[in-house]
Motif scaffolding. Sequence first.
Motif, PDB file in Angstrom:
ATOM      1  N   ALA A   1      -3.715  -3.522   6.381  1.00 49.97           N
ATOM      2  CA  ALA A   1      -5.181  -3.477   6.384  1.00 49.97           C
ATOM      3  C   ALA A   1      -5.724  -3.108   7.751  1.00 49.97           C
ATOM      4  O   ALA A   1      -6.787  -2.491   7.863  1.00 49.97           O
ATOM      5  CB  ALA A   1      -5.739  -4.829   5.941  1.00 49.97           C
TER       6      ALA A   1
ATOM      7  N   GLN B   1      -8.055  -0.439   6.454  1.00 53.07           N
ATOM      8  CA  GLN B   1      -9.344  -1.010   6.067  1.00 53.07           C
ATOM      9  C   GLN B   1     -10.045  -1.800   7.167  1.00 53.07           C
ATOM     10  O   GLN B   1     -11.234  -2.103   7.026  1.00 53.07           O
ATOM     11  CB  GLN B   1      -9.161  -1.958   4.870  1.00 53.07           C
ATOM     12  CG  GLN B   1      -8.761  -1.281   3.578  1.00 53.07           C
ATOM     13  CD  GLN B   1      -7.260  -1.230   3.368  1.00 53.07           C
ATOM     14  OE1 GLN B   1      -6.513  -2.010   3.955  1.00 53.07           O
ATOM     15  NE2 GLN B   1      -6.808  -0.306   2.547  1.00 53.07           N
TER      16      GLN B   1
ATOM     17  N   ASP C   1     -17.650  -4.411   0.043  1.00 56.16           N
ATOM     18  CA  ASP C   1     -17.099  -5.340   1.031  1.00 56.16           C
ATOM     19  C   ASP C   1     -16.546  -4.491   2.174  1.00 56.16           C
ATOM     20  O   ASP C   1     -16.705  -3.268   2.186  1.00 56.16           O
ATOM     21  CB  ASP C   1     -16.047  -6.274   0.424  1.00 56.16           C
ATOM     22  CG  ASP C   1     -14.859  -5.533  -0.178  1.00 56.16           C
ATOM     23  OD1 ASP C   1     -14.576  -4.397   0.260  1.00 56.16           O
ATOM     24  OD2 ASP C   1     -14.198  -6.095  -1.069  1.00 56.16           O
TER      25      ASP C   1
ATOM     26  N   ASP D   1     -13.679  -3.546   2.873  1.00 53.71           N
ATOM     27  CA  ASP D   1     -12.691  -2.554   2.442  1.00 53.71           C
ATOM     28  C   ASP D   1     -13.363  -1.372   1.754  1.00 53.71           C
ATOM     29  O   ASP D   1     -13.182  -0.212   2.127  1.00 53.71           O
ATOM     30  CB  ASP D   1     -11.669  -3.188   1.482  1.00 53.71           C
ATOM     31  CG  ASP D   1     -10.642  -4.044   2.193  1.00 53.71           C
ATOM     32  OD1 ASP D   1     -10.718  -4.164   3.431  1.00 53.71           O
ATOM     33  OD2 ASP D   1      -9.777  -4.603   1.505  1.00 53.71           O
ATOM     34  N   SER D   2     -14.160  -1.665   0.732  1.00 48.25           N
ATOM     35  CA  SER D   2     -14.747  -0.586  -0.072  1.00 48.25           C
ATOM     36  C   SER D   2     -15.837   0.183   0.663  1.00 48.25           C
ATOM     37  O   SER D   2     -16.171   1.300   0.272  1.00 48.25           O
ATOM     38  CB  SER D   2     -15.293  -1.159  -1.387  1.00 48.25           C
ATOM     39  OG  SER D   2     -16.298  -2.132  -1.138  1.00 48.25           O
TER      40      SER D   2
ATOM     41  N   ASN E   1      -3.439 -12.599   1.405  1.00 46.07           N
ATOM     42  CA  ASN E   1      -2.832 -11.835   0.312  1.00 46.07           C
ATOM     43  C   ASN E   1      -1.528 -12.507  -0.123  1.00 46.07           C
ATOM     44  O   ASN E   1      -0.433 -12.094   0.256  1.00 46.07           O
ATOM     45  CB  ASN E   1      -2.559 -10.392   0.761  1.00 46.07           C
ATOM     46  CG  ASN E   1      -3.831  -9.614   0.964  1.00 46.07           C
ATOM     47  OD1 ASN E   1      -4.813  -9.789   0.245  1.00 46.07           O
ATOM     48  ND2 ASN E   1      -3.834  -8.742   1.967  1.00 46.07           N
TER      49      ASN E   1
ATOM     50  N   ARG F   1     -14.238 -12.443  -2.172  1.00 48.37           N
ATOM     51  CA  ARG F   1     -15.217 -11.963  -3.151  1.00 48.37           C
ATOM     52  C   ARG F   1     -15.632 -13.097  -4.079  1.00 48.37           C
ATOM     53  O   ARG F   1     -14.840 -13.527  -4.928  1.00 48.37           O
ATOM     54  CB  ARG F   1     -14.630 -10.824  -3.985  1.00 48.37           C
ATOM     55  CG  ARG F   1     -14.449  -9.513  -3.228  1.00 48.37           C
ATOM     56  CD  ARG F   1     -13.976  -8.429  -4.190  1.00 48.37           C
ATOM     57  NE  ARG F   1     -14.091  -7.091  -3.609  1.00 48.37           N
ATOM     58  CZ  ARG F   1     -13.925  -5.973  -4.301  1.00 48.37           C
ATOM     59  NH1 ARG F   1     -13.610  -6.034  -5.590  1.00 48.37           N
ATOM     60  NH2 ARG F   1     -14.064  -4.797  -3.708  1.00 48.37           N
TER      61      ARG F   1
ATOM     62  N   GLN G   1       0.828  -1.195   0.000  1.00 49.45           N
ATOM     63  CA  GLN G   1       0.000   0.000   0.000  1.00 49.45           C
ATOM     64  C   GLN G   1       0.872   1.259   0.000  1.00 49.45           C
ATOM     65  O   GLN G   1       2.072   1.211   0.245  1.00 49.45           O
ATOM     66  CB  GLN G   1      -0.928   0.010   1.218  1.00 49.45           C
ATOM     67  CG  GLN G   1      -1.929  -1.142   1.236  1.00 49.45           C
ATOM     68  CD  GLN G   1      -3.066  -0.896   2.213  1.00 49.45           C
ATOM     69  OE1 GLN G   1      -3.818   0.060   2.072  1.00 49.45           O
ATOM     70  NE2 GLN G   1      -3.197  -1.777   3.200  1.00 49.45           N
TER      71      GLN G   1
ATOM     72  N   SER H   1      -4.667 -10.071   4.932  1.00 49.05           N
ATOM     73  CA  SER H   1      -5.779 -10.668   4.188  1.00 49.05           C
ATOM     74  C   SER H   1      -6.665  -9.578   3.614  1.00 49.05           C
ATOM     75  O   SER H   1      -6.508  -8.400   3.923  1.00 49.05           O
ATOM     76  CB  SER H   1      -6.600 -11.584   5.112  1.00 49.05           C
ATOM     77  OG  SER H   1      -7.220 -10.828   6.148  1.00 49.05           O
ATOM     78  N   ARG H   2      -7.604 -10.000   2.801  1.00 49.25           N
ATOM     79  CA  ARG H   2      -8.572  -9.092   2.186  1.00 49.25           C
ATOM     80  C   ARG H   2      -9.931  -9.789   2.182  1.00 49.25           C
ATOM     81  O   ARG H   2     -10.005 -11.022   2.343  1.00 49.25           O
ATOM     82  CB  ARG H   2      -8.146  -8.749   0.761  1.00 49.25           C
ATOM     83  CG  ARG H   2      -8.195  -9.935  -0.182  1.00 49.25           C
ATOM     84  CD  ARG H   2      -7.612  -9.640  -1.541  1.00 49.25           C
ATOM     85  NE  ARG H   2      -7.763 -10.775  -2.447  1.00 49.25           N
ATOM     86  CZ  ARG H   2      -6.997 -11.848  -2.444  1.00 49.25           C
ATOM     87  NH1 ARG H   2      -6.012 -11.955  -1.550  1.00 49.25           N
ATOM     88  NH2 ARG H   2      -7.201 -12.823  -3.304  1.00 49.25           N
TER      89      ARG H   2
ATOM     90  N   ARG I   1     -12.563 -14.088   4.500  1.00 47.38           N
ATOM     91  CA  ARG I   1     -11.405 -13.337   4.030  1.00 47.38           C
ATOM     92  C   ARG I   1     -10.416 -14.294   3.379  1.00 47.38           C
ATOM     93  O   ARG I   1     -10.430 -15.507   3.650  1.00 47.38           O
ATOM     94  CB  ARG I   1     -10.733 -12.584   5.193  1.00 47.38           C
ATOM     95  CG  ARG I   1     -11.636 -11.514   5.787  1.00 47.38           C
ATOM     96  CD  ARG I   1     -10.919 -10.713   6.857  1.00 47.38           C
ATOM     97  NE  ARG I   1      -9.841  -9.880   6.334  1.00 47.38           N
ATOM     98  CZ  ARG I   1     -10.028  -8.679   5.803  1.00 47.38           C
ATOM     99  NH1 ARG I   1     -11.241  -8.164   5.720  1.00 47.38           N
ATOM    100  NH2 ARG I   1      -8.992  -7.970   5.368  1.00 47.38           N
TER     101      ARG I   1
END
Length: 479
Positions: free
Chosen positions: A59, A63, A180, A182-183, A289, A167, A53, A163-164, A286
């Motif tokens: 994160a 996030q 999600d 994050d967004s 990454n 999706r 990032q 992690s993220r 999740r």
Amino acid sequence: MGENSHRIPSGILIGAGSLVNYDVLVIGSGPAGESAALNAIKHGQTVAVIEAQEQVGGACTHQGTIPSKALRHMVRSAIAFNNTPIFRDIGDPRTLTYPRLLSHTNEVISRQVSMRSRFYYRNNIRVLRGQASFLDERAVSVQTHDGKVERLTAEKVVIATGSRPYRPDNIDFDHPRVYDSDSILKMTNTPKKVIVYGAGVIGCEYASIFSGIGIKVELINTRDRLLEFLDDEISDALSYHLRHLGVMIRHRESYSEVECSDRQVLLKLESGKRLHADALLWCNGRSGNTEALNLDAVGLKTDHRGQLLVDEHYQTSVPGIYAAGDVIGWPSLASAAYDQGRAASASARGKEQCRFVNDVPTGIYTIPEISSVGQTETELTEAKIPYEVGRAFFKDTARGQISGETVGMLKLLFHVETMEILGIHCFGAEAAEIIHIGQAIMKQTNGGNSLRYFINTTFNYPTMAEAYRTAALNGLNRL
């Protein structure tokens, strides 16, 4: 947050561009990566950190933990204001829009980035902003944000890429009404109704946040109960208070399709139900990454969620490569990641004994919040351990009555013969703080873990901490 706020320069060390070999290379600057890097540098090793990032913190800072808890704090403050009669003399009830909440969140994030940037600067840790990719077990290529490619080598590597949100391929996350975790931090409006799909920790926390500012929420739970890992009584209390806030909870449901239009989101469930809302927040799992790390170059494999397997020393299947934090899965908590990163760094420099983090308290920042440590009633019953229960209700404490925080309970589970504390479960204001008093006693050895500690200790009055004495007396009276 401004475009130029508190970024780390890529060349902190004098002559850093020519220094390509390090004792430890850390990939990721979240809690696990930060603690691994600091631990290594404090023990005289040379360290470089690679962060994908634009800013440090991972994160957790940008996030996850920090923004969601900052949102919750402002919502909780507004609820307290609106529910305190004396403030009615000051003015009308306060309402908050979601964008207003985000403005406070961004201020907190900026302060966190500034603080963590100083950690690296003061300790002469080089930070490169870019995407890391393995060349072999000791070499990593970095595609930096300014278009350059650097090659770094290291004796040991710690993967802490985090992690993220997971999706599913059949949901259009590019649609402006689909988010999600994050967004959702970029949502620019305040919808009238939100569907939260997934009733795990993140889903329950956001359901609290949205309902707290007057947004209608439908919380879709794929399981039988909310947060099944919690003590049954605490899970039931969470369900009750979410419903009290106006949340519609639907258990044992799974989606079949999501349809989006300019006007709404339509969530079709396998049960045949069709739910309409202004926005959908997807909170169902999740993924680690790891997809951009070129793990094939070192022979590392991940599970179906992109997570890495490690041993009790946080070493992967490849000697010299370690991993910590969310990228290794459970418990996926910032608190655990800090300790895991430190342990991985210690193992990387050859320390034979390291703490494997497996006794982490839960901290769930719903409204009200939840925290627990140790075993639940269900676990103790299944193990046939003779236990008893002591309870203290916040509404019966002087501090709770003074502060207006009357919702909640402290619950102690203890062995009926030895008086050993086996589990602590707390629901209500400051639960995540209160839990650590009991946790400290549970960690004592040589008979120090005893319910009688709370009977024989004088607590400040009035405090929430004295709930321990009340709960202990309540439990003893049951024997």
